[in-house]
Structure formats: structure tokens, C-alpha cells
Design a protein around this motif. Structure first.
Motif, PDB file in Angstrom:
ATOM      1  N   GLU A  38      52.728  53.041 -50.522  1.00 52.55           N
ATOM      2  CA  GLU A  38      52.331  52.607 -49.124  1.00 52.55           C
ATOM      3  C   GLU A  38      52.477  53.515 -48.015  1.00 52.55           C
ATOM      4  O   GLU A  38      53.297  54.321 -47.875  1.00 52.55           O
ATOM      5  N   TYR A  39      51.212  53.436 -47.297  1.00 55.37           N
ATOM      6  CA  TYR A  39      51.177  54.337 -46.365  1.00 55.37           C
ATOM      7  C   TYR A  39      52.142  54.552 -45.183  1.00 55.37           C
ATOM      8  O   TYR A  39      52.469  55.561 -44.750  1.00 55.37           O
ATOM      9  N   GLU A  40      52.652  53.244 -44.782  1.00 58.54           N
ATOM     10  CA  GLU A  40      53.355  53.190 -43.628  1.00 58.54           C
ATOM     11  C   GLU A  40      54.936  54.106 -43.947  1.00 58.54           C
ATOM     12  O   GLU A  40      55.529  54.819 -43.424  1.00 58.54           O
ATOM     13  N   ASP A  41      55.292  53.806 -45.330  1.00 59.61           N
ATOM     14  CA  ASP A  41      56.738  54.195 -45.949  1.00 59.61           C
ATOM     15  C   ASP A  41      56.545  55.836 -45.813  1.00 59.61           C
ATOM     16  O   ASP A  41      57.218  56.630 -45.446  1.00 59.61           O
ATOM     17  N   CYS A  42      55.336  56.362 -46.249  1.00 65.08           N
ATOM     18  CA  CYS A  42      55.147  57.722 -46.498  1.00 65.08           C
ATOM     19  C   CYS A  42      54.998  58.395 -45.081  1.00 65.08           C
ATOM     20  O   CYS A  42      55.573  59.409 -44.644  1.00 65.08           O
ATOM     21  N   ALA A  43      54.369  57.753 -44.264  1.00 59.94           N
ATOM     22  CA  ALA A  43      54.163  58.319 -42.872  1.00 59.94           C
ATOM     23  C   ALA A  43      55.405  58.434 -42.095  1.00 59.94           C
ATOM     24  O   ALA A  43      55.626  59.304 -41.414  1.00 59.94           O
ATOM     25  N   ASP A  44      56.176  57.318 -42.286  1.00 59.63           N
ATOM     26  CA  ASP A  44      57.441  57.289 -41.706  1.00 59.63           C
ATOM     27  C   ASP A  44      58.419  58.259 -41.995  1.00 59.63           C
ATOM     28  O   ASP A  44      59.179  58.974 -41.092  1.00 59.63           O
ATOM     29  N   LEU A  45      58.341  58.533 -43.292  1.00 59.95           N
ATOM     30  CA  LEU A  45      59.352  59.537 -44.121  1.00 59.95           C
ATOM     31  C   LEU A  45      58.914  60.774 -43.672  1.00 59.95           C
ATOM     32  O   LEU A  45      59.883  61.754 -43.509  1.00 59.95           O
ATOM     33  N   ALA A  46      57.496  61.135 -43.839  1.00 57.04           N
ATOM     34  CA  ALA A  46      57.096  62.440 -43.264  1.00 57.04           C
ATOM     35  C   ALA A  46      57.584  62.741 -41.751  1.00 57.04           C
ATOM     36  O   ALA A  46      57.836  64.135 -41.699  1.00 57.04           O
ATOM     37  N   MET A  47      57.364  61.900 -41.048  1.00 58.65           N
ATOM     38  CA  MET A  47      57.724  61.947 -39.600  1.00 58.65           C
ATOM     39  C   MET A  47      59.139  62.458 -39.691  1.00 58.65           C
ATOM     40  O   MET A  47      59.588  63.444 -38.890  1.00 58.65           O
ATOM     41  N   LYS A  48      60.061  61.567 -40.174  1.00 59.74           N
ATOM     42  CA  LYS A  48      61.532  61.723 -39.986  1.00 59.74           C
ATOM     43  C   LYS A  48      61.966  63.102 -40.655  1.00 59.74           C
ATOM     44  O   LYS A  48      62.704  63.413 -40.083  1.00 59.74           O
ATOM     45  N   PHE A  49      61.334  63.602 -41.679  1.00 59.81           N
ATOM     46  CA  PHE A  49      61.672  64.764 -42.474  1.00 59.81           C
ATOM     47  C   PHE A  49      60.681  66.029 -42.005  1.00 59.81           C
ATOM     48  O   PHE A  49      61.066  67.184 -42.508  1.00 59.81           O
ATOM     49  N   ASN A  50      59.954  65.840 -41.087  1.00 57.27           N
ATOM     50  CA  ASN A  50      59.109  66.690 -40.690  1.00 57.27           C
ATOM     51  C   ASN A  50      58.204  67.520 -41.671  1.00 57.27           C
ATOM     52  O   ASN A  50      58.465  68.757 -41.800  1.00 57.27           O
ATOM     53  N   VAL A  51      57.733  66.865 -42.669  1.00 56.09           N
ATOM     54  CA  VAL A  51      57.070  67.453 -43.764  1.00 56.09           C
ATOM     55  C   VAL A  51      55.635  66.635 -43.607  1.00 56.09           C
ATOM     56  O   VAL A  51      55.521  65.634 -43.078  1.00 56.09           O
ATOM     57  N   SER A  52      54.825  67.136 -44.396  1.00 57.23           N
ATOM     58  CA  SER A  52      53.410  66.719 -44.404  1.00 57.23           C
ATOM     59  C   SER A  52      53.331  65.113 -45.105  1.00 57.23           C
ATOM     60  O   SER A  52      54.213  64.985 -45.954  1.00 57.23           O
ATOM     61  N   PHE A  53      52.497  64.299 -44.858  1.00 55.13           N
ATOM     62  CA  PHE A  53      52.246  63.152 -45.428  1.00 55.13           C
ATOM     63  C   PHE A  53      52.151  63.021 -46.875  1.00 55.13           C
ATOM     64  O   PHE A  53      52.522  62.557 -47.706  1.00 55.13           O
ATOM     65  N   ASN A  54      51.250  64.081 -47.295  1.00 55.74           N
ATOM     66  CA  ASN A  54      51.130  64.579 -48.791  1.00 55.74           C
ATOM     67  C   ASN A  54      52.166  64.814 -49.557  1.00 55.74           C
ATOM     68  O   ASN A  54      52.085  64.378 -50.624  1.00 55.74           O
ATOM     69  N   THR A  55      52.956  65.552 -48.818  1.00 54.47           N
ATOM     70  CA  THR A  55      54.481  65.804 -49.396  1.00 54.47           C
ATOM     71  C   THR A  55      55.145  64.712 -49.967  1.00 54.47           C
ATOM     72  O   THR A  55      55.475  64.438 -51.154  1.00 54.47           O
ATOM     73  N   VAL A  56      55.180  63.793 -49.176  1.00 56.23           N
ATOM     74  CA  VAL A  56      56.029  62.505 -49.450  1.00 56.23           C
ATOM     75  C   VAL A  56      55.357  61.672 -50.410  1.00 56.23           C
ATOM     76  O   VAL A  56      55.611  61.023 -51.314  1.00 56.23           O
ATOM     77  N   TYR A  57      53.977  61.385 -50.285  1.00 54.73           N
ATOM     78  CA  TYR A  57      53.083  60.771 -51.061  1.00 54.73           C
ATOM     79  C   TYR A  57      53.062  61.288 -52.341  1.00 54.73           C
ATOM     80  O   TYR A  57      53.404  60.497 -53.380  1.00 54.73           O
ATOM     81  N   GLN A  58      53.116  62.562 -52.716  1.00 54.80           N
ATOM     82  CA  GLN A  58      53.143  63.444 -53.861  1.00 54.80           C
ATOM     83  C   GLN A  58      54.618  62.866 -54.794  1.00 54.80           C
ATOM     84  O   GLN A  58      54.733  62.647 -55.900  1.00 54.80           O
ATOM     85  N   ALA A  59      55.561  62.935 -53.815  1.00 60.89           N
ATOM     86  CA  ALA A  59      56.830  62.672 -54.344  1.00 60.89           C
ATOM     87  C   ALA A  59      56.946  61.302 -54.906  1.00 60.89           C
ATOM     88  O   ALA A  59      57.480  60.827 -56.007  1.00 60.89           O
ATOM     89  N   ALA A  60      56.528  60.444 -54.253  1.00 62.96           N
ATOM     90  CA  ALA A  60      56.383  58.759 -54.523  1.00 62.96           C
ATOM     91  C   ALA A  60      55.431  58.820 -55.785  1.00 62.96           C
ATOM     92  O   ALA A  60      55.995  58.182 -56.770  1.00 62.96           O
ATOM     93  N   LEU A  61      54.411  59.473 -55.845  1.00 58.00           N
ATOM     94  CA  LEU A  61      53.510  59.435 -57.101  1.00 58.00           C
ATOM     95  C   LEU A  61      54.256  59.870 -58.455  1.00 58.00           C
ATOM     96  O   LEU A  61      54.041  59.384 -59.582  1.00 58.00           O
ATOM     97  N   VAL A  62      55.003  61.182 -58.186  1.00 57.13           N
ATOM     98  CA  VAL A  62      55.979  61.491 -59.384  1.00 57.13           C
ATOM     99  C   VAL A  62      56.883  60.433 -59.908  1.00 57.13           C
ATOM    100  O   VAL A  62      57.219  60.285 -61.018  1.00 57.13           O
TER     101      VAL A  62
END
Length: 142
Positions: A110-134
Motif C-alpha cells: 500500500e502506497y500510504e504505508d510505504c510513504a509514511d514509513l519512508a518519511m518517518k525513517f528518512n529513507v526513500s519510498f522505494n527502500t520501504v517498498y522493496q522491503a515490503a516486496l521481500v
């Protein structure tokens, strides 16, 4: 499907009507740049929604845009059945949308979850998205 052409409406007002239509239950709202008669640039507003919401959505369009006329079409659609599962990543929980139709299955973070976590941890959206894909791949192997 509800459509109208807007040739004399500001971008701010157009964005506002999109928010109102989605809040009122439209499935989707989108804009297409078009050329009208006399070569005037304009925007086609398209609203997809439930036929039972036609009157409500029509009234909102007439109230919140400059249009004086609206077109309607009734369409059939096929939708994939959906449900959500949660995966745990090193950044936190991410909801995964699981969509199925016959033997076809799709899983999407889900976009919103990835975006929120990326902002919270100051990492790229793609970093969180890829972690979820794993984590999705781990679910698939179970």
C-alpha cells in the motif's frame, strides 16, 4: 461514467472538485487535456462511480464546476476480489493488497504505508517498498 468538458475553470477549482467527488463515493476521477471548438484548450473531467450515486455526483459536478452540461454512459466492469494482509518490515508494518481473479493473483504494498514509513525513517519510498516486496516473497514461499 460521467463526463464533462471544462474550458473556463481554474486548476485549483478542478482539484477541489476531484476531492469532493472522491469523498462522495466516486470510484475514480481523472482529467484529460483536450482541445475544444475554436481550438480552445480545455480539460475533460471523467468520473467513474456506482450508478446509484449518479444524481449525487452529477449535482456535485454542476455545483462545483463551470459546466452547464454532463454526459453519462453505463459500463460493465470486472474487478478482482481484494483483501489485505500485513507484513512486518524493518521499518514497520505495511499493508499488502492481495487481488485475485480466477488463477491470477497480484500483491501490492500500500502506497500510504510505504510513504509514511519512508518519511518517518528518512529513507526513500522505494527502500520501504522493496522491503515490503521481500516480505511478500517470503509469504509466497510458505
Amino acid at each position: 461514467m460521467i463526463e464533462t468538458n471544462l474550458d473556463d475553470q481554474t486548476g485549483e477549482r478542478t482539484g477541489y472538485v476531484m476531492d469532493r467527488l472522491l469523498a462522495a463515493g466516486a470510484y475514480d476521477v481523472f482529467f484529460t487535456p483536450i482541445q475544444m471548438k475554436k481550438n480552445r484548450p480545455a480539460t475533460k473531467l471523467t468520473v467513474l462511480g456506482n450508478v446509484n450515486d449518479k444524481e449525487l455526483l452529477t449535482k456535485l459536478i454542476l455545483q462545483e464546476t463551470t459546466t452547464i452540461g454532463i454526459r453519462f454512459q453505463t459500463w460493465q466492469r470486472t474487478i478482482m476480489q481484494r483483501h489485505f494482509v500485513t507484513v512486518k518490515t524493518s521499518y514497520g508494518d505495511v499493508q499488502i493488497k492481495v487481488a485475485r481473479y480466477e488463477d491470477i493473483e497480484k500483491k501490492m504494498p500500500e502506497y500510504e504505508d510505504c510513504a509514511d514509513l519512508a518519511m518517518k525513517f528518512n529513507v526513500s519510498f522505494n527502500t520501504v517498498y522493496q522491503a515490503a516486496l521481500v516480505e511478500i516473497q517470503k509469504l509466497d514461499k510458505k
